[in-house]
Design an enzyme around this catalytic site. Structure first.
Site, PDB file in Angstrom:
ATOM      1  N   TYR A 144       0.758  -1.246   0.000  1.00 57.62           N
ATOM      2  CA  TYR A 144       0.000   0.000   0.000  1.00 57.62           C
ATOM      3  C   TYR A 144       0.794   1.304   0.000  1.00 57.62           C
ATOM      4  O   TYR A 144       0.445   2.231  -0.711  1.00 57.62           O
ATOM      5  CB  TYR A 144      -0.935   0.025   1.219  1.00 57.62           C
ATOM      6  N   ASP A 191      23.599  -1.025  18.167  1.00 62.66           N
ATOM      7  CA  ASP A 191      23.431  -0.601  16.783  1.00 62.66           C
ATOM      8  C   ASP A 191      24.225   0.657  16.445  1.00 62.66           C
ATOM      9  O   ASP A 191      24.812   0.767  15.363  1.00 62.66           O
ATOM     10  CB  ASP A 191      21.944  -0.416  16.450  1.00 62.66           C
ATOM     11  N   HIS A 211     -29.429   9.615  13.969  1.00 61.03           N
ATOM     12  CA  HIS A 211     -29.621   8.270  14.521  1.00 61.03           C
ATOM     13  C   HIS A 211     -29.786   7.223  13.414  1.00 61.03           C
ATOM     14  O   HIS A 211     -30.346   6.158  13.641  1.00 61.03           O
ATOM     15  CB  HIS A 211     -30.839   8.213  15.469  1.00 61.03           C
ATOM     16  N   SER A 257     -17.088  -9.477  -6.111  1.00 63.04           N
ATOM     17  CA  SER A 257     -17.217 -10.699  -5.318  1.00 63.04           C
ATOM     18  C   SER A 257     -16.916 -11.882  -6.214  1.00 63.04           C
ATOM     19  O   SER A 257     -17.373 -11.932  -7.362  1.00 63.04           O
ATOM     20  CB  SER A 257     -18.631 -10.826  -4.735  1.00 63.04           C
TER      21      SER A 257
END
Length: 455
Positions: free
Chosen positions: A22, A88, A160, A290
């Site tokens: 991505y 490191d 709502h 799908s």
């Protein structure tokens, strides 16, 4: 158990989908090993240059040798050194010194590990914000164009998630834009509030540098200032422990989490509107909704945004916990956690902004269906439907009643949905002019590219 040859097979071990699927190349590079260790070397160079300018015995030849090897990083050698030393920073000091033998003695002079570690993190966080802000501005710009186009198109409002008064498609979009404008200001503030850690020593007292400059406090302060400026910061934190305060990470990830919440809300709205057949996100010609139901047009981009936004919102818990358990001047239980959460937060924010830009550049509105639905739903005779269980026949009743015969000719216009949208159109115009468009001015030169998604 690893499959034979898995070490050489890029598909033989786990790869974070944030990067492999991505994230943009520029954000991936910003958090890459090459960027990190290349920045370490530049910080060592800045330190040596500043120390030389203030009188320490460092030669031009040593400086030139460091400059010539900033990106000449032997990652294999560094890995072997870290395995041997279990440290490191010192592994990379040795690796840098190997290709800069004349400068070996002055690399990291007077510094502690957090000089490169924390200062690099602050540079990367700043640059991460600089990558995100134009993308966020572009999303706002695309949605502002959409809101302007549909400023007058009536649509049913919901409270709502129940039918309420009418609004317009553009006005609803302005609700999204307003949240994103808040996010833009928050990201700008968080970026501008970042300071450099600077040169502070092992516990933040600058004792090692005071010793190097034989007790000259002015030179120590000037060293801090010079290195801060070379790194591109206007200010350094005056007070630190061994690290900069981990509250800074809380501030950074808080604004990114808030951005995640905004994008989750926007994409949830789009998903619901897709179900109502009012708005759809882009759907490619060859896209499959799908595997079993080919007729489906799933809002997969919006679903991806919601999925990753949830991850982004939870990441802020990491710096909250880390900041709360840093004992005294510092404990090392911050390190491994920060390697994960800081990078993932910016990578995730980058992904959802790119995806939302792609969505906003291809949103499809179905005005006819929307208009017809408004004409029906906005005039519901709630009492008839709920008390008698009958169909909604309010318009038929009005037309059949002789009491209303004087206005029969006006019924069509009276039932026109735009009569019930209040000042929605005017609010859209004023909001876009006074608030949304002005915040985009600093980013105008970076908003021209259309976002294409590979997946």
């Amino acid at each position: 158990m690893a499959a034979p040859g898995a070490e050489a097979d890029p598909f033989g071990s786990y790869r974070s989908p944030l990067v492999s699927r991505y994230a943009s190349p520029e954000m991936g590079f910003n958090f890459s090993e090459r960027r990190k260790f290349g920045t370490w070397r530049r910080l060592w160079l800045y330190l040596a240059q500043a120390e030389k300018s203030l009188g320490l015995p460092i030669t031009d030849e040593q400086i030139q040798e460091m400059e010539a090897n900033l990106d000449n990083i032997d990652f294999k050698m560094a890995a072997e050194e870290e395995k041997r030393l279990r440290h490191d920073v010192m592994a990379h000091v040795h690796t840098f010194a190997h290709c800069c033998p004349k400068a070996a003695a002055i690399i990291h002079l007077g510094a502690t590990s957090c000089y490169v570690g924390d200062n690099t993190d602050l540079i990367v966080l700043r640059d991460g914000f600089n990558l995100l802000l134009p993308k966020l501005a572009t999303v706002i710009s695309r949605l502002a164009d959409f809101a302007e186009q549909y400023a007058d198109l009536p649509t049913l409002g919901f409270t709502h998630y129940q039918p309420a008064q009418l609004t317009t498609v553009g006005k609803r979009c302005c609700l999204w834009i307003q949240d994103l404008c808040m996010d833009l200001r928050n990201l700008e503030r968080a970026r501008d509030d970042l300071r450099f850690r600077g040169v502070k020593g092992t516990t933040g007292t600058q004792a090692s540098f005071l010793q190097l400059f034989e007790g000259d406090h002015d030179k120590v302060e000037e060293l801090d200032r010079l290195v801060t400026v070379k790194a591109g910061f206007k200010q350094a934190y005056l007070i630190t422990g061994q690290t900069y305060s981990r509250k800074v990470d809380v501030e950074v990830l808080s604004v990114l989490a808030s951005l995640g919440a905004s994008i989750h809300k926007i994409c949830t709205d789009i998903r619901l509107l897709a179900n109502l057949k009012e708005i759809e996100e882009p759907f490619e010609t060859d896209q499959i909704g799908s595997s079993a139901m080919p007729y489906k047009r799933n809002p997969m981009r919006s679903e991806r945004c919601c999925s990753l936004a949830r991850h982004l919102m939870t990441l802020v818990l990491n710096p909250l916990h880390t900041a709360s358990v840093q004992w005294f001047e510092r404990t090392l239980d911050d390190s491994a956690n920060r390697r994960v959460c800081l990078a993932e937060a910016f990578l995730t924010a980058d992904i959802i902004l790119s995806t939302l830009q792609n969505i906003s550049e291809g949103l499809v509105v179905y005005p006819k269906d929307c208009h017809e639905k408004i004409r029906i739903l906005s005039q519901q005779a709630a009492a008839v439907v709920k008390q008698e269980g009958g169909d909604n026949d309010l318009i038929a009743r009005v037309c059949a009643d002789s009491y209303f015969s004087p206005i029969q000719g006006q019924l069509e216009s009276l039932l026109e949905p735009t009569s019930f949208t209040g000042r929605a159109s005017q609010q859209v115009a004023r909001f876009l002019k006074e608030e949304a468009r002005p915040v985009l001015i600093p980013y105008q030169s970076k908003m021209g590219v259309k976002m294409e998604l590979a997946l």
